[in-house]
Design a protein around this motif. Sequence first.
Motif, short mmCIF file in Angstrom:
data_model
loop_
_atom_site.label_atom_id
_atom_site.label_comp_id
_atom_site.label_asym_id
_atom_site.label_seq_id
_atom_site.Cartn_x
_atom_site.Cartn_y
_atom_site.Cartn_z
N ARG A 97 -20.36 -14.56 -12.55
CA ARG A 97 -20.48 -14.97 -13.95
C ARG A 97 -19.76 -16.29 -14.18
O ARG A 97 -20.26 -17.18 -14.87
N TRP A 98 -18.57 -16.43 -13.59
CA TRP A 98 -17.83 -17.70 -13.67
C TRP A 98 -18.63 -18.83 -13.04
O TRP A 98 -18.73 -19.92 -13.62
N TRP A 99 -19.21 -18.57 -11.87
CA TRP A 99 -19.98 -19.60 -11.17
C TRP A 99 -21.23 -20.00 -11.96
O TRP A 99 -21.50 -21.19 -12.15
N ALA A 100 -21.99 -19.02 -12.43
CA ALA A 100 -23.24 -19.31 -13.13
C ALA A 100 -22.98 -20.08 -14.41
O ALA A 100 -23.73 -21.01 -14.76
N ASN A 101 -21.92 -19.73 -15.13
CA ASN A 101 -21.61 -20.44 -16.38
C ASN A 101 -21.16 -21.87 -16.14
O ASN A 101 -21.12 -22.66 -17.09
N GLY A 102 -20.81 -22.21 -14.91
CA GLY A 102 -20.40 -23.58 -14.62
C GLY A 102 -21.50 -24.45 -14.05
O GLY A 102 -21.29 -25.65 -13.86
N CYS A 103 -22.67 -23.87 -13.78
CA CYS A 103 -23.75 -24.62 -13.13
C CYS A 103 -24.68 -25.28 -14.14
O CYS A 103 -24.99 -24.71 -15.18
N SER A 104 -25.13 -26.46 -13.79
CA SER A 104 -26.14 -27.16 -14.59
C SER A 104 -26.91 -28.11 -13.69
O SER A 104 -26.40 -28.54 -12.66
N VAL A 105 -28.14 -28.39 -14.09
CA VAL A 105 -28.97 -29.37 -13.39
C VAL A 105 -29.61 -30.25 -14.46
O VAL A 105 -30.40 -29.76 -15.28
N GLY A 106 -29.25 -31.53 -14.47
CA GLY A 106 -29.73 -32.40 -15.52
C GLY A 106 -29.27 -31.86 -16.87
O GLY A 106 -28.11 -31.49 -17.05
N PRO A 107 -30.18 -31.74 -17.85
CA PRO A 107 -29.80 -31.20 -19.17
C PRO A 107 -29.81 -29.69 -19.23
O PRO A 107 -29.41 -29.11 -20.24
N ALA A 108 -30.24 -29.02 -18.18
CA ALA A 108 -30.33 -27.56 -18.18
C ALA A 108 -29.04 -26.94 -17.67
O ALA A 108 -28.52 -27.32 -16.63
N ALA A 109 -28.52 -25.97 -18.43
CA ALA A 109 -27.28 -25.29 -18.05
C ALA A 109 -27.46 -23.79 -18.23
O ALA A 109 -28.27 -23.33 -19.04
#
Length: 402
Positions: free
Chosen positions: A263-275
């Motif tokens: 959950r910590w990892w997923a909430n920190g990931c983004s690609v371009g404008p998508a998070a």
Amino acid sequence: MDIPAVSDSSWTESVRPKFHGSARAMFPVVLKGLFLTIITLGIYRFWYMTNVRRFLWNNTEVDGDFLEYTGRGVELFIGFLIAVAVLVPFYAMLFLAPLYMGAEAAAVAQGLYGFALLLLAQYALYRARRYRLTRTIWRGVRFQQSGSGWGYAWRSLLWLILTVLTLGLAYPWMRAGLERYKMTNTWYGDQQGAFSATGGQLFWRTLLVWLAALVVIGGPIAFVAGMEATGNIGAASPAHALILVSVIGFIVLVPVYWAVEFRWWANGCSVGPAAAACDLGNFAFFKVYLGYLGVALLFGLVVGAIGLGIGFALHSGGVLEGMAAQARPPVVFFVAFGAFYFLVGLVFAALWQVFGVRPIWRKSFESCEIRGLGALMAAQSVTPEANAFGEGIADAIDFGGF
């Protein structure tokens, strides 16, 4: 590339992925892979792994479109053969060092071998991730990974040394640093990834789990070790009960920790404008492991019953008495036992794919909402696809996961 104008709502709308792969649909894939792996003495497992990945990827829907996995089994097989050829000198040095060197020199050589193998394993994990990304397509655009495999390997090794020196306290910052390196080198077409989570966030979010592990797992182990040192362990001692408490604590707390960390990892990931925004429950993975343990236990009981039946039949027919009278059991006995052991191991692995990997994959994706996906516009990457050499090394040294 000209990017069309998008409304502000496309930045705030959330999309939750869906997974459509049922256990019933996955069984034929697993059973076919299991059968062909057995009759090919393990060679088909590269195609088996590829088919499992394709099942998972191709049943994952994101905003109405499905992921595509374009990897091939022959790529993994060739990568494995190349990796074995590269690793032969390492294994030769490990075998020959004690024969041609003194004890101290052999110990130094084996230490260097272990260091090199650990470094190579981290390199392999990074390259394997690059291979899987370059074989992943969504809406006709391929993912990619830049960066250096050796750069990641040295970072991993230095972080690992620091983590050991700090008795594990640096682990959250190690995870954050390595994930930041991976995500900033992750691309969806020409859109770059990013990682905003910090080691401090992971530390505080997992602190209770670590403290619970210290009490539930570490406490009984220390107590039993103290009883052994003083010779107070006997039939009536609570040592066995304490060991059982440690095992149960490990089974419960490890998947809980993985869920919190995911959950910590997923909430920190983004690609371009998508998070991503993840709401995975703390016991989500534990429920999966509990379900798998139930299925595995049921299969184990069936195998045990079959074994007892075979043993009783052999005993009734006088086969066991005849083998006991011989100085050495016949070769066919060892062949049959090895084949049975191999078959049981493959079935357990197949059950894990259906009742472990599949539900973990589903829970991981469906627990995430992706915001700003409507604003994510990407041009196709012109970077060539990665080879499967990293996958081959990770497989050859039995390091890394699925």
